[in-house]
Scaffold this active site. Structure first.
Site, PDB file in Angstrom:
ATOM      1  N   CYS A   2      76.278  48.548  42.293  1.00 45.04           N
ATOM      2  CA  CYS A   2      75.091  48.059  41.756  1.00 45.04           C
ATOM      3  C   CYS A   2      75.143  46.580  41.534  1.00 45.04           C
ATOM      4  CB  CYS A   2      74.502  48.661  40.554  1.00 45.04           C
ATOM      5  SG  CYS A   2      74.536  50.642  40.605  1.00 45.04           S
ATOM      6  N   ARG A  52      69.968  49.058  41.305  1.00 42.99           N
ATOM      7  CA  ARG A  52      70.720  50.393  41.423  1.00 42.99           C
ATOM      8  C   ARG A  52      70.938  50.598  43.004  1.00 42.99           C
ATOM      9  NH1 ARG A  52      69.438  56.515  39.636  1.00 42.99           N
ATOM     10  NH2 ARG A  52      71.519  57.195  39.758  1.00 42.99           N
ATOM     11  N   ILE A  55      74.174  56.783  43.739  1.00 41.95           N
ATOM     12  CA  ILE A  55      75.253  57.348  44.493  1.00 41.95           C
ATOM     13  C   ILE A  55      75.502  58.797  43.944  1.00 41.95           C
ATOM     14  CG2 ILE A  55      77.651  57.297  45.191  1.00 41.95           C
ATOM     15  CD1 ILE A  55      75.916  55.205  46.512  1.00 41.95           C
ATOM     16  N   GLY A  82      79.874  50.088  39.813  1.00 39.26           N
ATOM     17  CA  GLY A  82      80.924  50.725  40.187  1.00 39.26           C
ATOM     18  C   GLY A  82      81.075  52.261  39.730  1.00 39.26           C
ATOM     19  N   ASP A 107      78.136  59.227  35.489  1.00 37.79           N
ATOM     20  CA  ASP A 107      79.546  58.456  34.862  1.00 37.79           C
ATOM     21  C   ASP A 107      78.956  57.462  33.956  1.00 37.79           C
ATOM     22  OD1 ASP A 107      78.450  56.868  36.888  1.00 37.79           O
ATOM     23  OD2 ASP A 107      80.455  56.480  37.725  1.00 37.79           O
TER      24      ASP A 107
END
Length: 643
Positions: A2, A52, A55, A82, A107
């Site tokens: 992002c 964004r 993923i 990341g 995450d």
């Protein structure tokens, strides 16, 4: 993957709706990094913006992301660029040891919860690539960090109005006047760029804008400057091979790479792989297809013979069972794309290979949203041919210093190109004097012909001396690897990888640049990295069961670009002439000196291709970002949210 933007306002700076809109507008300049979902948040002291590229946990994990412990559920706000590949393991650990519950499956929450319970030590637990900021509403402090190798960027600028951080420099520059940031050209950084072909961290070409260095974190309070701490210091500590454990060490390399690739395959979208003709990308693709039998691989090349690895890549894809897609770039396409490419770069990088990378990324994004690639293998396992130089110069180590200097003086009168002249000269120098990293194209005498402001005290030593000081006592190859981790890798390789893929809203993952892979590679002794006949010796031995034989010992090429030929005739020569004739950067670059170089190159008198490319790319950068005389056409292809 992002784009983030974070502003910590000075106490005297009111956070008005107009300022929030300005941050949102600046963030929009990097919408290519995250076209799926924009977002802006403020609490009256800080403003966070985000773009964004979804993923993982696509339906949730929106950013800016709010999280906190039960007693203060909205304490922290995160913006994060990341991927954390061991986030599932860390979530389980946090749930077990700290009774943490999570609202998403992504995450990002793992980073914030880890920071709350472990503080900055969370950084040593994260296995991935990242640049992030966390605003703590209780303490009024911003915590920000970059991954150990600098895979993801983070620019920082402080002025009287506050401190702003972002994934792209152009976003900070859009807020510079409002915050009072100094945007003057840093002439010292210009000289460093000309010597090295990239602007070394933490510099940028603008005085008031810096970069948070790889492996570092910073704390920022309103009205204060960033307080920076390095948390990762790579060390190459050789552990000699014993005859009875040699195969076990090769197996360890294979196992850690397989584990890294498996974790890098974690995504809720399709993952592909870049594939050149070399061992690094082939190894990644061959391991990846074990987890995705329908893997798609991508490569690029040029029509000119000798400047394409397409045939080798096609044969490799067939051997491992992957579907393969190629992109051939014409000279006209190459020239036409240059302004757009330099706009995406933010800072000039004089590596022609970034142009084919841009095109192959654009092609890949039509089919996948994530690609794996082989960056970092050379630095970790000893892959550059130049690393063999200490072996060829070893005899000079036995000479007293005065004798070595005399040998160097003896080489000066010898004619240019005479066999042995270069060997004598290089042998007379210490490693620190002769090795700048994988980048030098100008000698000091040549620099004087193109830099009106040339200063002999502004040299590569500014950049390399502190890095060499940390590796005193190591073997010479380990010292060269260590230097490249802080120079060529993060200044060129990772910049072009990030910028050219993100320009196309494509996430690039690099399984070699993994903390566990580095831990194994850093223990290799010199003879397992470099021999007189090969590079990456241990890696090649380890990959014998993985990589097809036609690639295993093939020389490294990457994405070769025929600029030497194109600058002598055709579109690239016409473009070069136009850049010199129209440039307003004469106070920084001696345009007459560049013209002489181009004439000498065109006639075949001297090959100036890499030097010309370095100054021409700077001129183009100057025309776009300073003069405003070149306005790139920024194409915005429409991609589906999920592939």
């Amino acid at each position: 993957m992002c784009g983030l933007l974070a502003l910590v306002c000075a106490p005297e700076t009111p956070v008005t709706d107009d300022l929030i809109d300005a941050v949102a507008g600046a963030s929009h300049l990097m919408r290519h990094r995250g076209p799926d979902e924009p977002g802006t948040w403020s609490d009256g002291r800080a403003v966070l913006g985000f773009n964004r590229l979804s993923i993982i946990d696509i339906a949730h994990s929106h950013q800016p992301l709010r999280w906190g412990p039960p007693e203060s559920p909205d304490r922290y706000t995160l913006v994060f660029n990341g991927e954390i590949y061991n986030y599932l393991e860390l979530r389980a650990l946090l749930a077990r040891d700290h009774d943490v519950t999570f609202a998403t499956e992504g995450d990002g929450e793992t980073i914030v919860a880890g920071y709350h319970h472990w503080g900055p030590d969370v950084l040593t637990r994260l296995r991935g690539m990242f640049a992030f900021t966390i605003w703590d509403t209780v303490t009024g402090e911003l915590f920000c960090a970059r991954d150990p190798f600098g895979i993801k960027p983070l620019f920082v600028a402080t002025g009287p109005g506050g401190t702003v951080l972002g994934s792209e420099k152009k976003c900070l520059m859009a807020l510079a006047d409002r915050l009072g940031i100094d945007t003057d050209i840093d002439v010292r950084a210009v000289q460093h760029y000309t010597v090295l072909q990239y602007v070394p961290e933490p510099e940028t070409l603008n005085v008031g804008v810096r970069r948070l260095e790889s492996g570092s974190y910073a704390r920022i309070r309103p009205g204060g400057r960033p307080e920076i701490t390095r948390y990762f210091r790579p060390r190459f500590s050789a552990v000699p091979f014993r005859p009875d454990d040699e195969q076990a060490r090769y197996d360890e390399i294979t196992a850690v790479l397989e584990d890294s690739v498996a974790k890098h395959m974690r995504a809720d979208v399709t993952v592909g792989a870049f594939l050149s003709g070399g061992i690094d990308s082939t190894a990644i693709a061959a391991l990846a297809i074990r987890h995705n039998p329908r893997l798609i691989t991508f490569t690029t090349g040029f029509e000119r013979e000798g400047f394409s690895e397409i045939d080798v890549a096609v044969a490799t894809a067939e051997a491992i069972g992957a579907r393969h897609i190629t992109k051939v770039v014409s000279p006209a396409e190459f020239v036409e794309a240059l302004p757009e490419i330099v706009w995406y770069l933010d800072e000039p990088v004089a590596d022609p290979a970034l142009v084919p990378l841009f095109f192959v990324a654009r092609e890949a994004r039509k089919h996948v949203k994530v690609v794996l690639s082989g960056e970092g293998a050379d630095e970790l396992f000893g892959g550059y041919t130049i690393y063999r130089e200490p072996l060829s110069l070893k005899a000079f180590d036995y000479l007293p210093p005065k004798v070595r200097r005399s040998v160097g003086k003896m080489s000066k009168p010898l004619p240019e190109g005479m066999r042995g002249k270069s060997l004598l000269h290089r042998g007379s120098l210490t490693l620190e004097e002769r090795y700048y990293g994988n980048a030098r194209s100008f000698s000091d005498d040549q620099l004087r012909t193109v830099l009106p402001h040339f200063r002999p005290d502004w040299t590569h030593v500014d950049v390399t001396a502190p890095i060499y000081a940390e590796s005193a006592g190591w073997d010479p190859v380990a010292r060269m690897q260590h230097l490249d981790l802080f120079t060529w890798l993060r200044g060129d390789i990772l910049v072009k990888a990030d910028k050219m893929t993100m320009a196309n809203s494509l996430e690039l993952r690099v399984p070699f640049l993994d903390s566990e892979v580095f831990a194994v590679a850093s223990r290799l002794p010199l003879e397992q990295k470099i021999t007189r006949t090969t590079t990456k010796y241990a890696l090649r031995r380890a990959l014998e069961p993985v990589v097809p034989p036609h690639v295993l010992h093939r020389a490294k090429l990457g994405f070769p670009v025929p600029i030497r030929h194109w600058l002598r005739a055709g579109e690239l020569l016409d473009w070069a002439n136009h850049m010199i004739n129209t440039s307003q950067a004469g106070h920084l670059i001696d345009l007459a000196g560049v013209r002489r170089m181009l004439d000498e190159h065109r006639t075949g008198e001297i090959d100036h291709s890499r030097r010309l490319w370095t100054v021409l790319i700077f001129m183009l950068w100057h025309a776009i970002f300073v003069e405003g005389t070149v306005v790139p056409t920024i194409s915005e292809p429409s991609y589906p949210v999920q592939l």
